[in-house]
Every structure is written in C-alpha cells, then in structure tokens.
Design a protein around this motif. Structure first.
Motif, PDB file in Angstrom:
ATOM      1  N   ILE A 186      16.611  41.684 -30.407  1.00 53.73           N
ATOM      2  CA  ILE A 186      16.940  40.653 -29.535  1.00 53.73           C
ATOM      3  C   ILE A 186      15.988  39.451 -29.824  1.00 53.73           C
ATOM      4  N   HIS A 187      14.919  39.796 -30.680  1.00 55.38           N
ATOM      5  CA  HIS A 187      14.319  38.531 -31.211  1.00 55.38           C
ATOM      6  C   HIS A 187      15.027  37.637 -32.079  1.00 55.38           C
ATOM      7  N   ARG A 188      16.266  37.898 -32.451  1.00 55.41           N
ATOM      8  CA  ARG A 188      16.945  36.744 -33.021  1.00 55.41           C
ATOM      9  C   ARG A 188      17.921  35.936 -32.161  1.00 55.41           C
ATOM     10  N   ALA A 189      18.093  36.140 -30.800  1.00 58.41           N
ATOM     11  CA  ALA A 189      18.854  35.429 -29.797  1.00 58.41           C
ATOM     12  C   ALA A 189      17.875  34.023 -29.681  1.00 58.41           C
ATOM     13  N   LYS A 190      18.905  33.229 -29.412  1.00 53.47           N
ATOM     14  CA  LYS A 190      18.180  31.822 -28.952  1.00 53.47           C
ATOM     15  C   LYS A 190      17.865  31.710 -27.626  1.00 53.47           C
ATOM     16  N   SER A 191      18.420  32.599 -26.690  1.00 57.04           N
ATOM     17  CA  SER A 191      17.881  32.280 -25.345  1.00 57.04           C
ATOM     18  C   SER A 191      18.393  33.876 -24.661  1.00 57.04           C
ATOM     19  N   VAL A 192      17.481  34.181 -23.669  1.00 59.00           N
ATOM     20  CA  VAL A 192      17.614  35.386 -23.137  1.00 59.00           C
ATOM     21  C   VAL A 192      17.532  35.097 -21.584  1.00 59.00           C
ATOM     22  N   ALA A 193      18.351  36.030 -20.576  1.00 61.08           N
ATOM     23  CA  ALA A 193      18.119  35.930 -19.123  1.00 61.08           C
ATOM     24  C   ALA A 193      17.702  37.285 -18.858  1.00 61.08           C
ATOM     25  N   TRP A 194      16.453  37.321 -18.060  1.00 67.31           N
ATOM     26  CA  TRP A 194      15.983  38.422 -17.590  1.00 67.31           C
ATOM     27  C   TRP A 194      15.564  38.577 -16.089  1.00 67.31           C
ATOM     28  N   ASN A 195      16.039  39.570 -15.387  1.00 67.82           N
ATOM     29  CA  ASN A 195      15.818  39.637 -13.743  1.00 67.82           C
ATOM     30  C   ASN A 195      14.953  40.740 -13.650  1.00 67.82           C
TER      31      ASN A 195
END
Length: 488
Positions: free
Chosen positions: A288-297
C-alpha cells in the motif's frame, strides 16, 4: 427564545435532561444483551407513533424530551452486542464525546481562523495515518463525508493529474479516459464515474478470483484492450477489504502493472485500512505504500463514529489544492497574518466542512495506538472463532475461509439437510436467509445481513467489530439463527 434569564435556565435544563437520556438509554445500555437490537415497526405504524407533523407552534420541553426518547427507542441499537449488520458498529465513548464537542462548538474546517484547534489536529492525524501507510516522506489529505466521497476524490484527482485542462475546459478537453477496478469493488466507483461525467461504461470491471481478489493478469489484458480501442487508461482502483467477502487485492502486483503503464493507483481501504495499526495483520496491506492515494474510514473497524473518513494522497506538490481550488476571496485572503497552509478549505469540493477528525483524534489520544491494535486483533480473533464454529455445527456451511472480519455462511434447515444438492435445493436455501432476517428483526434479537454473490444464493454475512463481543456472542448468533429457521 427571548434571551431572558428564565429562558436561558430552561434551555440549560433541557440540554442537561437530554444528555441524561442519552447516558441512560444509549451509553449505559451499550453492552446489555437483555434489551432488543431494535423495536421493529412498519413505516406506517412508526409514522403514527412518532407524530412527525411540523406545526406553527412549538411544544413544551417535556414533549420534546419524549421525542428524544422515542428517536433513541425506535432506532437500531448499533451499539448492541448482537448488531452485526454493517461494516461499522456503535461508537466509541471518547469519539462520541468528541462529536458532542464539535456539534456544540460548530467549527468549520475551511480556514484556520474558523477551526484553529481542528486544523492543527487534522494535520497531525493525517500525518500519522500516512505514516501507517508507509509513506515515509508524508503527503497530503483531507477528511470528508464518507468513503464514497474519498473514492470520488481519487478519481477526480487522478483525472486532473493526467489531464489538467479538464478543470477549466471540461470534458471537451479530455480524450476518452477509462479506469479499472474489480468486480468486487464498492459501488461508489461506478457512481463516481457517472457523477464526474466520465460515464459508467468507462469503468472496466476486472475479473476477481474465487476469493474476491482482483487478478493482475486480467488487469493487464484489459489495459491493453482499452488502448487498442483508442481509450486512455489513467487509474486503477484496488480494494483492501471488499464489502462482501472482506478480500484484499494483491496491491504489490497491481502496483507493478500501474508503474508499467503510468497509471494512478488508488486503494479503497475504507474497510480494511484498520489493519495498519496491527502488527499481526498489517501484512494484508502489503504494497500500500506504493499507492498514490488511499481511502480509510476510521468510523468502521476503529469505531470512531459516523462519519469519519480520510482521503490520503502521496503527492506533496499541492495537487489536491490545484485540482479543487476556486480561490474564494472572502475565505482565502492571501494577506492573512498567519500560516496560510492551515487553510485547507480549497482542497475540498465542499465549503463548510465538519471537524470529523476531532472524534478520531480524541479517541486515539484517550486509548493510544496499542488499544486500537488490540481492538482490531480481538475482532479478527472473534471472527476466527465464529468461522470454526460454523464448520463444526450441523446445518451451517461456510462460503469460504474469511481473510478479514467478514464471515459468510449458509444456514441449512433440518428439512433440507438430506436433500441432494441441485438447483432446486439451492433455490430452497435461497429463501432461508431472508425469512430468518425478517424473524430476527421482528423479534429484535439480532441483526445480521444477507445477500447473494455471483452464482451463490442468499447467505448470511456476519461483520465482527465490537470489542464488547466474544465467543459467547458468536454462539448466540448461531443458536438464534437455528431457533429462528429450524422450522423452514
């Protein structure tokens, strides 16, 4: 309300009495299994019971307090230990107090001058969440109204990065841009594409394997096919914790594909992001560190209360601001006397924005990261206990081994247990879960969701979250489903 001393005193008394009702009917009953999960009424009956009509004159405080009791009494008790219906449960008491404070003080999270405390808190919390994502150099982000909005932010931001002219010139400045997500992705991806004018046909649904994980080889095929059609691929939306099965896409593999084709990788970790705080389970987010964006609730597994949703961006160049800014001169003056970087409003598609972050921060401060970790670990341990019980018990059948806190299973009544499996058999099983759900709601003893999935007939989908529940509650769930469905 005329502002007289008598009127102020009456208002203070009302507020105190209302808080007493909340304490008695919500907080103190949070772990009590003797009460019902719900007091079910039909819409017609409930309209009559609640007296919803609005009239020219107001009513006495005593009547209004009764409205408060009725609203609580006829609402679903999401804090009840037998509530397993959604991807959230109840609310942590510290988070609840945080919500009370923000509702009482009414900060608006567009400028530092209107939300000095909460602007600083949002900056700190977003930074900590990015750290948990493995973004060692930080990034940017914003809290917003729910995971669906976070996913829409991701689509809009990725599209803007690929085609900046679209902000001023609209879709006429854009080629046919397409994005890719899995069959198991949240429906907000398709809604977002429609809302942003891209069109639902430009969302390519990548096949998932039997465990609900996006197949990276199939993603590669679809990207190549889209290019041959003359379309312009620009992003991939992966899921960490799918809504139905709780599956985690292979983020490392998908990141490889995205890097090869220069695509924006967004991870919808609204449900599964909480494993980032757990040393035992954070491996589920590998890559996940390679993602450009993340959604987290945080309002889901971490119980920060509705609503509390973060959109995190690895970019540090102000992309979020450039994409959404409109430079309203009455809010975002350039000659203010303080650090303008704390005026976050122009990053948002909203104007006024509630300080949802405060409830999460207060809870995190009160409990510490270690307790949040224990909360996640306990939930997954309890889900594992339930899984093993489903395997042991006659009449229960597991859909698949769960990866997260979603435990999916069928209940087979005694009348069907000796029938050979056939389309007719499964059609009979199909009607069991809806009937049991109807009975549990009318009895008020339990709330568990059900649904179909691909070619699978209706099954129960248990979501285990609350730190108040353990093995005895799991035993109750299976016992109660059998009690309610044994005669079917």
């Amino acid at each position: 309300m005329d502002g007289s001393n008598e009127d102020i005193l009456a208002t203070e008394t009302f507020v105190q009495q209302a808080m007493d009702i909340i304490m008695e009917d919500v907080v103190r009953k949070a772990g009590d299994t003797r009460g019902k999960v719900c007091e079910w009424r039909s819409p017609e009956d409930l309209k009559e019971l609640l007296d919803l009509e609005l009239r020219p004159d107001g009513e006495a405080h005593a009547r209004t307090l009764q409205r408060c009791r009725d609203a609580i009494g006829y609402s679903i008790k999401t804090h009840h230990p037998h509530f397993f219906n959604q991807l959230y449960v109840g609310v942590d008491p510290y988070a609840m107090v945080g919500a009370f404070i923000t509702d009482a003080t009414q900060p608006s999270q567009y400028t530092y001058e209107m939300a000095p405390v909460h602007s600083l808190i949002e900056d700190v919390v977003l930074g900590k969440m990015m750290e948990l994502m493995g973004w060692t150099e930080g990034g940017d982000g914003i809290f917003n109204p729910g995971g669906s909005m976070s996913n829409m932010y991701a689509i809009n931001l990725a599209r803007f990065q690929h085609c900046p002219n679209i902000k001023e010139l609209g879709l006429s400045a854009s080629p046919r841009m397409v994005l890719f997500t899995s069959e198991e992705a949240h429906y907000s991806v398709v809604k977002g594409a429609a809302f942003l004018g891209m069109g639902t046909k430009n969302v390519y649904m990548v096949p998932s394997d039997q465990r609900g994980k996006m197949i990276s080889v199939e993603l590669e095929k679809q990207i190549q096919a889209a290019k041959l059609e003359g379309a312009v691929p620009f992003m991939v939306l992966a899921t960490a914790g799918t809504t139905v099965l709780g599956s985690f896409d292979p983020i490392e593999e998908l990141a490889d594909v995205c890097e090869q084709h220069n695509l924006w990788l967004h991870v919808d970790a609204c449900w599964g992001g909480a494993v980032a705080v757990s040393s035992r389970h954070k491996h589920l987010l590998a890559g996940i560190h390679r993602a450009k964006s993340v959604a987290w609730n945080p309002h889901k597994m971490l119980m920060a209360g509705q609503q509390c949703s973060a959109f995190l961006v690895r970019d540090k160049t102000g992309l979020l601001h450039r994409c959404h800014s409109a430079d309203a001169s009455y809010l975002f003056q350039k000659d203010k006397f303080y650090d303008l970087s704390y005026d976050s409003g122009d990053k948002s598609v909203q104007c006024a924005r509630k300080a949802d972050v405060f409830r999460f921060w207060l809870m995190w401060k009160a409990l510490g990261t270690r307790v949040l970790e224990l909360r996640v670990d306990r939930a997954l341990d309890t889900a594992r206990y339930l899984t093993e019980e489903v395997k042991k018990r006659e009449g229960f059948r597991l859909l698949m081994e769960p990866e997260y806190a979603n435990v999916c299973f069928w209940y087979i009544p005694p009348s069907l247990r000796n029938i050979p499996e056939s389309p007719e058999f499964w059609q009979k099983v199909h009607v069991v879960a809806p009937k049991v759900k109807e009975r549990m709601l009318k009895k008020g003893s339990l709330m568990v969701g059900y649904q179909t999935h691909r070619d699978k007939v209706n099954f129960f989908r248990m979501i285990v979250i609350s730190p108040l529940v353990g093995p005895t509650h799991m035993d109750f769930v299976l016992d109660e489903i059998h009690r309610l469905g044994a005669d079917l």
